[in-house]
Design a protein around this motif. Sequence first.
Motif, PDB file in Angstrom:
ATOM      1  N   TYR A  63       0.846  -1.161  -0.144  1.00  0.00           N
ATOM      2  CA  TYR A  63      -0.029   0.051   0.154  1.00  0.00           C
ATOM      3  C   TYR A  63       0.826   1.196  -0.007  1.00  0.00           C
ATOM      4  O   TYR A  63       1.662   1.425   0.792  1.00  0.00           O
ATOM      5  CB  TYR A  63      -0.852  -0.053   1.280  1.00  0.00           C
ATOM      6  N   THR A  64       0.537   2.087  -0.787  1.00  0.00           N
ATOM      7  CA  THR A  64       1.527   3.246  -1.390  1.00  0.00           C
ATOM      8  C   THR A  64       0.574   4.398  -1.426  1.00  0.00           C
ATOM      9  O   THR A  64      -0.187   4.588  -2.276  1.00  0.00           O
ATOM     10  CB  THR A  64       2.455   2.916  -2.358  1.00  0.00           C
ATOM     11  N   ILE A 115       7.534  15.529  -4.931  1.00  0.00           N
ATOM     12  CA  ILE A 115       6.401  14.609  -4.698  1.00  0.00           C
ATOM     13  C   ILE A 115       6.550  13.680  -3.462  1.00  0.00           C
ATOM     14  O   ILE A 115       7.602  13.279  -3.216  1.00  0.00           O
ATOM     15  CB  ILE A 115       6.366  13.724  -5.805  1.00  0.00           C
ATOM     16  N   ARG A 116       5.771  13.704  -2.556  1.00  0.00           N
ATOM     17  CA  ARG A 116       5.950  12.950  -1.281  1.00  0.00           C
ATOM     18  C   ARG A 116       5.377  11.479  -1.281  1.00  0.00           C
ATOM     19  O   ARG A 116       4.076  11.338  -1.696  1.00  0.00           O
ATOM     20  CB  ARG A 116       5.500  13.654  -0.174  1.00  0.00           C
ATOM     21  N   VAL A 117       6.120  10.398  -0.776  1.00  0.00           N
ATOM     22  CA  VAL A 117       5.397   9.008  -1.178  1.00  0.00           C
ATOM     23  C   VAL A 117       5.653   8.342   0.339  1.00  0.00           C
ATOM     24  O   VAL A 117       6.655   8.382   0.847  1.00  0.00           O
ATOM     25  CB  VAL A 117       6.013   8.234  -2.104  1.00  0.00           C
ATOM     26  N   TYR A 118       4.570   7.709   0.778  1.00  0.00           N
ATOM     27  CA  TYR A 118       4.595   6.895   2.007  1.00  0.00           C
ATOM     28  C   TYR A 118       4.137   5.594   1.842  1.00  0.00           C
ATOM     29  O   TYR A 118       3.267   5.379   0.914  1.00  0.00           O
ATOM     30  CB  TYR A 118       3.948   7.585   3.220  1.00  0.00           C
ATOM     31  N   GLN A 119       4.947   4.554   1.947  1.00  0.00           N
ATOM     32  CA  GLN A 119       4.333   3.084   1.754  1.00  0.00           C
ATOM     33  C   GLN A 119       4.534   2.086   3.057  1.00  0.00           C
ATOM     34  O   GLN A 119       5.498   2.325   4.045  1.00  0.00           O
ATOM     35  CB  GLN A 119       5.391   2.791   0.909  1.00  0.00           C
ATOM     36  N   ASP A 120       3.204   1.370   3.511  1.00  0.00           N
ATOM     37  CA  ASP A 120       3.420   0.487   4.448  1.00  0.00           C
ATOM     38  C   ASP A 120       4.434  -0.741   4.256  1.00  0.00           C
ATOM     39  O   ASP A 120       4.157  -1.106   3.099  1.00  0.00           O
ATOM     40  CB  ASP A 120       2.064  -0.085   4.648  1.00  0.00           C
ATOM     41  N   VAL A 121       5.149  -0.931   5.211  1.00  0.00           N
ATOM     42  CA  VAL A 121       6.035  -2.124   4.799  1.00  0.00           C
ATOM     43  C   VAL A 121       5.392  -3.304   4.569  1.00  0.00           C
ATOM     44  O   VAL A 121       4.064  -3.365   5.158  1.00  0.00           O
ATOM     45  CB  VAL A 121       7.327  -2.169   5.764  1.00  0.00           C
ATOM     46  N   ARG A 122       5.795  -4.384   4.137  1.00  0.00           N
ATOM     47  CA  ARG A 122       5.196  -5.467   3.995  1.00  0.00           C
ATOM     48  C   ARG A 122       4.531  -6.253   5.121  1.00  0.00           C
ATOM     49  O   ARG A 122       5.050  -6.167   6.264  1.00  0.00           O
ATOM     50  CB  ARG A 122       5.707  -6.708   3.206  1.00  0.00           C
ATOM     51  N   GLY A 123       3.143  -6.751   5.224  1.00  0.00           N
ATOM     52  CA  GLY A 123       2.581  -7.097   6.423  1.00  0.00           C
ATOM     53  C   GLY A 123       1.961  -6.215   7.269  1.00  0.00           C
ATOM     54  O   GLY A 123       1.475  -6.676   8.238  1.00  0.00           O
ATOM     55  N   GLN A 128       0.153  -5.975   1.804  1.00  0.00           N
ATOM     56  CA  GLN A 128      -0.083  -7.795   1.872  1.00  0.00           C
ATOM     57  C   GLN A 128       1.432  -8.193   2.387  1.00  0.00           C
ATOM     58  O   GLN A 128       2.158  -7.255   2.618  1.00  0.00           O
ATOM     59  CB  GLN A 128      -0.172  -8.029   0.459  1.00  0.00           C
ATOM     60  N   GLY A 129       1.258  -9.464   2.676  1.00  0.00           N
ATOM     61  CA  GLY A 129       2.530 -10.058   3.062  1.00  0.00           C
ATOM     62  C   GLY A 129       2.627 -10.233   4.547  1.00  0.00           C
ATOM     63  O   GLY A 129       1.572 -10.046   5.242  1.00  0.00           O
TER      64      GLY A 129
END
Length: 635
Positions: A63-64, A115-123, A128-129
Amino acid sequence: MRKPAWVALTALLASCNAVALAQAPPNQGPPGDIPDHFARPVAQDDYVRRIEMIPMRDGVRLYTVIVIPKAAQGAPIVLTRTPYDAHKAAADSDSPLMTEVLRRGDEELAQAGYIRVYQDVRGKYRSQGVYEMTRPPRGPLNASATDDTTDAWDTIDWLVKHVPQSNGRVGMIGSSYEGWTVVMALLHPHPALKAAVPESPMVDGWMGDDWFHYGAFRVPNYDYIAEQTEQKGDGDGVPRAQYDDYTTFLEAGAVGAYANAAGLDQLGWSRKLQAHPAYDSFWQDQALDRLVAQHPSDVPTMWEQGMWDQEDMWGANHSFAALKRAGHEGNNWLVIGPWFHSQVGADGRSLGPLLWQGDTAQQFRRDMVLPFFREHLQDGPPANLPRVNFYEPALNHWQSYPDWPAAQASTPLYLRDGYALSFHKPAAAGSDSYVSDPARPVPFEPRPARFDDRAAWRTWLVHDQRFVDGRPDVLTYRSAVLDKPIKLAGAPIADIVESTTGTDTDVVVKLIDVFPGQVRAQPGMGGYELPIGTDILRGRYAHGFTTPSPIVAGQPQHYRFTLPNVNYTILPGHRIMVQLQSTLFPLYDRNPQTYVASMFEAKPSDYRAATITVQHAPDAASAVWLPVVKDAAIK
């Protein structure tokens, strides 16, 4: 008698109506005030928010959140990979302004049109994961084909191909765990990763970051483990039976028993900690300061640390030092500010009672990070940053250095008779003793100790140490009043010679600046005992961190370990103080003072009082070795 047809029809309709009424949702009537769906108008927004599930090489999607200024064209991307909810990080408010929607620490980047980007690490959260706490790099501890290095690579590769408003260059930034993800990306960086700013990164959790300090376990991490791993989203901390955490953990006994009673034996990371109390291959193989030196990158990297970081004191400065030793200092910079953990993303005007010249955190973001990113992400003018920027708390301004440390810890400050400190070695044998009783451990902060008191937790490293000065189980040594300044610029080394009647012990050393009795500009600082370097060593590791061994009762031992980096001038009219003790509770678990295979498995009968005797003699001189800058011009 047969009923008329109309009667039967009436009965059937009534029955149908009854069924319909029974099945109908309640409160039907006029339309309500809540619509089925509400879409906030976005025409007035100065940004566009995209939500993407970015595929990794193994098919897992992460998720990003991508926040793009509406005017962006050929703009750099700044990425943060987080275990703390990317959606929340990129939706701080419903404001139409990008500067308000993002975290406060992003304000300068938003104003610069990034441009600013945040991403949930896997799991975690919406990704997912399977989640693992600071998932180890691929290798002995991770047999899979993915880790946070490959996830960063795959994410950056997708971003530069699918965000048309970008210039194809990516920077990474993040603090604490988010800083760890930056360092992981540096182990095999994507070619589009052009700059990195790991802030207070978790690098070596056993030596001096989150989980242990030189082998002593940091108890409040149980709350963090529960919050992070009880479930995919936000977990809860461990419930308390007492208001005072000092009482809670004292009554709980061994930390392992506490964890199991709280159900933490169900959590994988808690089990791993208990299985690896020593500095074995589990910790060594994921120590990122070692790994970045073994696999140095060409990515320009600015390492940030807080001088009074209460959580991750090890990572940035030891990574910088490891790269320097490996001959890769040229594309690495170091910044150490007067901050608690992650304060760089907040207001930096003060720390507890200490007041700075302006917002030092904003100065870091505006005057160091932004020029650094402009140079490497936009072909901007050279940032011309000094190799090291280190705030000088006593003089209250930034100082720059061409290298670090500026001085080696080569000046011994000796413990002497009469609880004195001197730069002259003791001429005669002497010693001081105290009884360390695990039933009465020395608190690390004034009671009640409460880990959920964020203000107290963030500032415990600068608490006035008069709250323990005078306890019979704390030895306090003072210098004479200084008649000239002493400039420190490096990492002091504790070198304590002591014996114990037990078979294990902890050694706590605090280097303290004692203010004059009257401070006109700030009366509350009169006589203040300000710690400028504090740490702890578990005695069983005195001869090596990988293989613990019992201490021979009654036999003096050398306990030598490095204190955190300082850039600090002890001014005329002040004194230098050194405090020695055996506990910092409940921040660190109690040493039972009887050697056991694992502190996590200690029994109540193992906890015994012991007499600690500190030596100060010509052939057994206890000292703190100071990194004194000779003939320094104090400015």
